[in-house]
Design a protein around this motif. Sequence first.
Motif, PDB file in Angstrom:
ATOM      1  N   VAL A 121       0.834  -1.199   0.000  1.00 11.89           N
ATOM      2  CA  VAL A 121       0.000   0.000   0.000  1.00 11.89           C
ATOM      3  C   VAL A 121       0.878   1.262   0.000  1.00 11.89           C
ATOM      4  CG1 VAL A 121      -1.660   1.336   1.373  1.00 11.89           C
ATOM      5  CG2 VAL A 121      -2.029  -1.106   1.007  1.00 11.89           C
ATOM      6  N   LYS A 122       1.947   1.261   0.808  1.00 13.05           N
ATOM      7  CA  LYS A 122       2.840   2.440   0.818  1.00 13.05           C
ATOM      8  C   LYS A 122       3.507   2.629  -0.548  1.00 13.05           C
ATOM      9  CE  LYS A 122       5.885   3.581   3.999  1.00 13.05           C
ATOM     10  NZ  LYS A 122       6.870   3.570   5.124  1.00 13.05           N
ATOM     11  N   HIS A 123       3.937   1.526  -1.149  1.00 13.31           N
ATOM     12  CA  HIS A 123       4.595   1.604  -2.454  1.00 13.31           C
ATOM     13  C   HIS A 123       3.620   2.137  -3.507  1.00 13.31           C
ATOM     14  CE1 HIS A 123       7.237   0.820  -5.710  1.00 13.31           C
ATOM     15  NE2 HIS A 123       6.711  -0.321  -6.091  1.00 13.31           N
ATOM     16  N   TYR A 145       1.967   6.986   7.955  1.00 14.66           N
ATOM     17  CA  TYR A 145       1.419   6.565   9.243  1.00 14.66           C
ATOM     18  C   TYR A 145      -0.085   6.264   9.104  1.00 14.66           C
ATOM     19  CZ  TYR A 145       0.126   7.228  14.210  1.00 14.66           C
ATOM     20  OH  TYR A 145      -0.362   7.092  15.478  1.00 14.66           O
ATOM     21  N   ALA A 146      -0.808   7.128   8.410  1.00 18.11           N
ATOM     22  CA  ALA A 146      -2.238   6.905   8.198  1.00 18.11           C
ATOM     23  C   ALA A 146      -2.475   5.625   7.386  1.00 18.11           C
ATOM     24  CB  ALA A 146      -2.863   8.108   7.484  1.00 18.11           C
ATOM     25  N   TYR A 147      -1.693   5.399   6.333  1.00 14.93           N
ATOM     26  CA  TYR A 147      -1.888   4.192   5.528  1.00 14.93           C
ATOM     27  C   TYR A 147      -1.636   2.921   6.334  1.00 14.93           C
ATOM     28  CZ  TYR A 147      -2.487   6.794   1.160  1.00 14.93           C
ATOM     29  OH  TYR A 147      -2.971   7.604   0.172  1.00 14.93           O
ATOM     30  N   VAL A 148      -0.619   2.952   7.201  1.00 17.06           N
ATOM     31  CA  VAL A 148      -0.352   1.742   7.993  1.00 17.06           C
ATOM     32  C   VAL A 148      -1.519   1.490   8.955  1.00 17.06           C
ATOM     33  CG1 VAL A 148       1.195   0.614   9.641  1.00 17.06           C
ATOM     34  CG2 VAL A 148       2.164   1.952   7.777  1.00 17.06           C
ATOM     35  N   LEU A 149      -2.063   2.559   9.545  1.00 15.82           N
ATOM     36  CA  LEU A 149      -3.236   2.378  10.419  1.00 15.82           C
ATOM     37  C   LEU A 149      -4.418   1.806   9.637  1.00 15.82           C
ATOM     38  CD1 LEU A 149      -3.082   5.658  12.573  1.00 15.82           C
ATOM     39  CD2 LEU A 149      -2.596   3.327  13.351  1.00 15.82           C
ATOM     40  N   MET A 150      -4.610   2.260   8.406  1.00 21.31           N
ATOM     41  CA  MET A 150      -5.700   1.716   7.579  1.00 21.31           C
ATOM     42  C   MET A 150      -5.496   0.217   7.333  1.00 21.31           C
ATOM     43  SD  MET A 150      -5.755   5.024   5.097  1.00 21.31           S
ATOM     44  CE  MET A 150      -6.798   4.554   3.731  1.00 21.31           C
ATOM     45  N   TRP A 180      -6.470  -6.878  -2.840  1.00 21.48           N
ATOM     46  CA  TRP A 180      -7.730  -6.744  -3.541  1.00 21.48           C
ATOM     47  C   TRP A 180      -8.817  -6.219  -2.588  1.00 21.48           C
ATOM     48  CZ3 TRP A 180     -12.431  -9.209  -2.738  1.00 21.48           C
ATOM     49  CH2 TRP A 180     -13.365  -9.098  -3.778  1.00 21.48           C
ATOM     50  N   GLY A 181      -8.932  -6.864  -1.427  1.00 22.00           N
ATOM     51  CA  GLY A 181      -9.975  -6.496  -0.468  1.00 22.00           C
ATOM     52  C   GLY A 181      -9.779  -5.102   0.105  1.00 22.00           C
ATOM     53  N   PHE A 182      -8.535  -4.750   0.361  1.00 20.50           N
ATOM     54  CA  PHE A 182      -8.232  -3.423   0.925  1.00 20.50           C
ATOM     55  C   PHE A 182      -8.697  -2.328  -0.035  1.00 20.50           C
ATOM     56  CE2 PHE A 182      -5.476   0.293   1.314  1.00 20.50           C
ATOM     57  CZ  PHE A 182      -5.498   0.552   2.675  1.00 20.50           C
ATOM     58  N   PHE A 183      -8.306  -2.448  -1.300  1.00 21.02           N
ATOM     59  CA  PHE A 183      -8.674  -1.397  -2.253  1.00 21.02           C
ATOM     60  C   PHE A 183     -10.177  -1.415  -2.547  1.00 21.02           C
ATOM     61  CE2 PHE A 183      -4.045  -1.431  -3.385  1.00 21.02           C
ATOM     62  CZ  PHE A 183      -3.814  -0.141  -2.937  1.00 21.02           C
ATOM     63  N   SER A 185       0.207  -6.701 -10.356  1.00 25.51           N
ATOM     64  CA  SER A 185       1.356  -6.323  -9.537  1.00 25.51           C
ATOM     65  C   SER A 185       2.289  -5.375 -10.284  1.00 25.51           C
ATOM     66  CB  SER A 185       2.119  -7.555  -9.082  1.00 25.51           C
ATOM     67  OG  SER A 185       2.603  -8.229 -10.205  1.00 25.51           O
ATOM     68  N   ALA A 186       2.132  -5.251 -11.606  1.00 29.03           N
ATOM     69  CA  ALA A 186       2.914  -4.253 -12.351  1.00 29.03           C
ATOM     70  C   ALA A 186       2.102  -2.970 -12.511  1.00 29.03           C
ATOM     71  CB  ALA A 186       3.306  -4.803 -13.711  1.00 29.03           C
ATOM     72  N   LYS A 187       0.857  -3.132 -12.940  1.00 28.18           N
ATOM     73  CA  LYS A 187       0.005  -1.995 -13.277  1.00 28.18           C
ATOM     74  C   LYS A 187      -0.280  -1.093 -12.060  1.00 28.18           C
ATOM     75  CE  LYS A 187      -2.912  -0.194 -16.347  1.00 28.18           C
ATOM     76  NZ  LYS A 187      -2.559   0.205 -17.697  1.00 28.18           N
ATOM     77  N   LEU A 188      -0.466  -1.711 -10.919  1.00 26.09           N
ATOM     78  CA  LEU A 188      -0.819  -0.970  -9.709  1.00 26.09           C
ATOM     79  C   LEU A 188       0.176   0.144  -9.404  1.00 26.09           C
ATOM     80  CD1 LEU A 188      -3.120  -1.359  -7.671  1.00 26.09           C
ATOM     81  CD2 LEU A 188      -1.590  -2.782  -6.314  1.00 26.09           C
ATOM     82  N   PHE A 189       1.458  -0.130  -9.653  1.00 26.72           N
ATOM     83  CA  PHE A 189       2.518   0.799  -9.238  1.00 26.72           C
ATOM     84  C   PHE A 189       3.024   1.678 -10.373  1.00 26.72           C
ATOM     85  CE2 PHE A 189       2.975  -3.294  -6.894  1.00 26.72           C
ATOM     86  CZ  PHE A 189       2.469  -2.857  -5.686  1.00 26.72           C
ATOM     87  N   GLU A 190       2.315   1.684 -11.494  1.00 27.77           N
ATOM     88  CA  GLU A 190       2.760   2.557 -12.585  1.00 27.77           C
ATOM     89  C   GLU A 190       2.779   3.994 -12.106  1.00 27.77           C
ATOM     90  OE1 GLU A 190       0.472   2.030 -16.162  1.00 27.77           O
ATOM     91  OE2 GLU A 190       1.536   0.173 -16.623  1.00 27.77           O
ATOM     92  N   PRO A 191       3.866   4.724 -12.368  1.00 30.99           N
ATOM     93  CA  PRO A 191       3.974   6.090 -11.837  1.00 30.99           C
ATOM     94  C   PRO A 191       2.852   6.973 -12.351  1.00 30.99           C
ATOM     95  CG  PRO A 191       6.012   5.417 -12.940  1.00 30.99           C
ATOM     96  CD  PRO A 191       5.031   4.318 -13.147  1.00 30.99           C
ATOM     97  N   TYR A 192       2.410   7.869 -11.466  1.00 27.29           N
ATOM     98  CA  TYR A 192       1.353   8.789 -11.840  1.00 27.29           C
ATOM     99  C   TYR A 192       1.894   9.817 -12.805  1.00 27.29           C
ATOM    100  CZ  TYR A 192      -2.133  12.466 -11.483  1.00 27.29           C
ATOM    101  OH  TYR A 192      -3.068  13.414 -11.772  1.00 27.29           O
TER     102      TYR A 192
END
Length: 335
Positions: free
Chosen positions: A161-163, A181-186, A243-246, A328-335
């Motif tokens: 999630v952080k990545h 910090y907020a993402y880890v709590l989520m 999958w479930g988190f998003f 796992s590739a598409k998710l992290f494509e740079p914005y």
Amino acid sequence: RNVKRYMACRNDIRRHDAPFIAVYKSLIPAEEELEKQKQLMAKLDNLVANEWPNAKLYLYGSCANSFGFPKSDIDVCLAIEDDDVNKSEMLLKLADILESNDFQNVQALTRARVPIVKLMDPVTGISCDICINNVLAVVNTKLLRDYSQIDGRLRQLAFIVKHWAKSRKVNETYQGTLSSYAYVLMCIHYLQLRSPPILPCLQEMEPTYSVRVDNIRCAYFDNVERLSTFGSSNRETIAELVWGFFNYWAYGHDYANTVVSVRTGSILGKREKDWTRRVGNDRHLICIEDPFETSHDLGRVVDKFSIRVLREEFERAAKIMHQDPNPSAKLFEPY
Ligand code: GTP
Ligand code: MG
């Protein structure tokens, strides 16, 4: 037939476990980096002990909460029990000491929201921020680290999630998106709510650790080695959890009425926290309760523009997890 379809779908998503695990492994810092951090801490400990014998240095943030990426800056807190400590004077003094000991880029930021001294250690190449008496951050760092010891899937999920958040530029509080910090709590909260749960709620258990910080009692069960099988009856794998988190943050979360709370391991109503309307700059458009400073909403930085950006990114991620042949590739494509 539904069971059959469910199993087919689950097997389908589990094909992606191996690539997600590979991403996770690629993000874990090397042992030698941790050694360098220790080396720098020892050096700083010495300098501080000479000047302030009753002070103590603590690491906090991602270099100590087990959710750190390689090559991160380190966050250090100088704790001193002295009622009339003048933080600015102390930071300026500290900056002096650091400069005369060959540290580079030394800078005292005494007017910042959290006043700090910045420095770079030429020996290890590590940059570091030192703040004074930010003890709550040290305690919440320990809470996150303790949660990460209970079930390995938390660290996997939080790294992914952080990545994702860093790749998609939604990890920038100054632009109205969320802190690490907020993402880890989520992530912790998401795993507390699985059925059966993957993480317990440590603050609802009999406390084995208790400290008072700025009049806040921070207490929870920290004998986490006793909980190493807690989540084992839940067999969900990393791809299912991503999958479930998003999916939850894209389609499941009730943004208008609810607050996620790691402290209680449950979802609270905005009403009971009185977070239903804007107060000053706090808009409460996405609500994440700090586990100790319970009046503190980590979503307070989010405004009416950035909430759209965030929700669009959650939806993009959920769609990729549903449909993309190579998430796992598409998710992290740079914005
Ligand atoms: P990266 O640097 O992005 O890898 O993550 P990080 O874990 O260092 O996170 P971040 O820079 O967001 O925060 C550093 C630490 O400060 C956190 O681990 C917390 O301990 C603390 N912290 C950050 N934001 C808050 C906040 O709003 N309230 C409190 N109480 N503590 C915070
Ligand atoms: Mg940090």
